[in-house]
Design an enzyme around this catalytic site. Sequence first.
Site, PDB file in Angstrom:
ATOM      1  N   ASP A 261       0.888  -1.348  -0.021  1.00 43.50           N
ATOM      2  CA  ASP A 261      -0.017  -0.005   0.525  1.00 43.50           C
ATOM      3  C   ASP A 261       1.476   1.297   0.180  1.00 43.50           C
ATOM      4  OD1 ASP A 261      -2.349   1.693   0.526  1.00 43.50           O
ATOM      5  OD2 ASP A 261      -3.429  -0.754   0.749  1.00 43.50           O
ATOM      6  N   HIS A 284       1.209   1.909  -3.129  1.00 39.54           N
ATOM      7  CA  HIS A 284       0.796   2.454  -4.021  1.00 39.54           C
ATOM      8  C   HIS A 284       1.035   4.267  -3.596  1.00 39.54           C
ATOM      9  CE1 HIS A 284      -2.956   0.314  -2.815  1.00 39.54           C
ATOM     10  NE2 HIS A 284      -1.917  -0.097  -3.991  1.00 39.54           N
TER      11      HIS A 284
END
Length: 440
Positions: A261, A284
């Site tokens: 993430d 991310h």
Amino acid sequence: MDLILPSRRHHPPPPGPSSVRMRRYKPPILFRKYNMHSTILTASLLALSSLHAVLATPSRTVQNVERASCTLAALGSGKDDSPQLLTAMQSCSTVVIPASTTLNISTRLNMTGLSNKHLNLQGTMRFNPNITYWTANAFPFAFQTSITFWILGGTNLLVDGGGTLDGAGQAWWDAFASNSGLLRPITMTLFQATNVVVQNIKMINSPMWFNFVNEGKNVTFSNVSLNAKSTSSHGAANTDGWDTYRSDNVVIKDSVINNGDDCVSFKPNSTNIIVSNLNCTGSHGISVGSLGQFAGMFDIVENVTATNIHMSNAQNGARIKAWAGSGVGSGIVKNITFANFVESKVDNPVVIDQCYMTSASACAQFPSNTFIQDVFFTTISGTSSGSTVASLACSPGARCSDINVNNFSLSPPSGTAKYTCQNVKLAGNAANLFGTCATT
């Protein structure tokens, strides 16, 4: 990473500790002024839970008088090492966990209110993956319905030593695959911590975020290795490297991150932050937000610099995201610099999304109330995984201003790079790559 979970009853923490006097939570000035992020945050952690009873290590009795240094040995045979670690941190200026030692952390760690402490982690602290225990007893935070194994707070704290924090996340990721409402613990939470250095350690397999800096000031992370790697078909979900929240003067530098993430995420009221010399894989991105989600709340992210970032096999590179639509909140994103990013196989190397989680029609009708200004994307190079290499999508109504793009050198896998923008006037020597921005 932003958790969007179904509403659920929040379980308040148990009564405050009897053996350690803790101050009642008092919101900082910035929070009181803007009343940000959720109405329940005005009572966000009324009390943290009690420390375990003071226990001695097998080799000695820990005195009430503070010792200069204590060295811990694992109790072994599956016994819980949390009580002796808590006792040592209260009683000793320096606590050493030797290189050959693995402490079994089976119950939660409340290390708030410390002063002038050094945790010399040469060995390993492994958090026992007893899902039943932790879901009932981990420390809760109202922000994004978070829970954590460990709260570290106070003043003048040092964590180093070259050792490992092991979140034993595999059991959690596998359980989450069949239960998306499962709350999973953050490995380390710095809470109301000032003048803190965390350096020269490794963190592996966090069930959730690796680090949460909540109401911190003057905090530095340096030479930290983060690695979340699943050995099953279930990915290492939501394993943000760092999330900062209601914190000021934070430095994150010289670190390597392999996760599932955000590499770093700047949540509401993150100010005066420097992120530098990071190598992020599978992430991310370096993300501002998301911000402006909750009605009546005013979110701030200001004076943030992310520089010298290597991003590979990632979903995003440099990103800002803010909510739009009916019934959302408001805020300001100001003076943000993304500089010297080298990106490889990144889906979205450069992103502003001011209609985050909002349809185009709803964003046009209800533009974002989180204004974005004084943003600099400078010297961004590398490759994308698709044709679009940069997307700067602002809400209508002049919600974005002074957005600067300079020295872009981005390539898709094949064909011509596509640069898109809407509702924004760009400045800088890369503005011509975007052409005329659309108006919605």
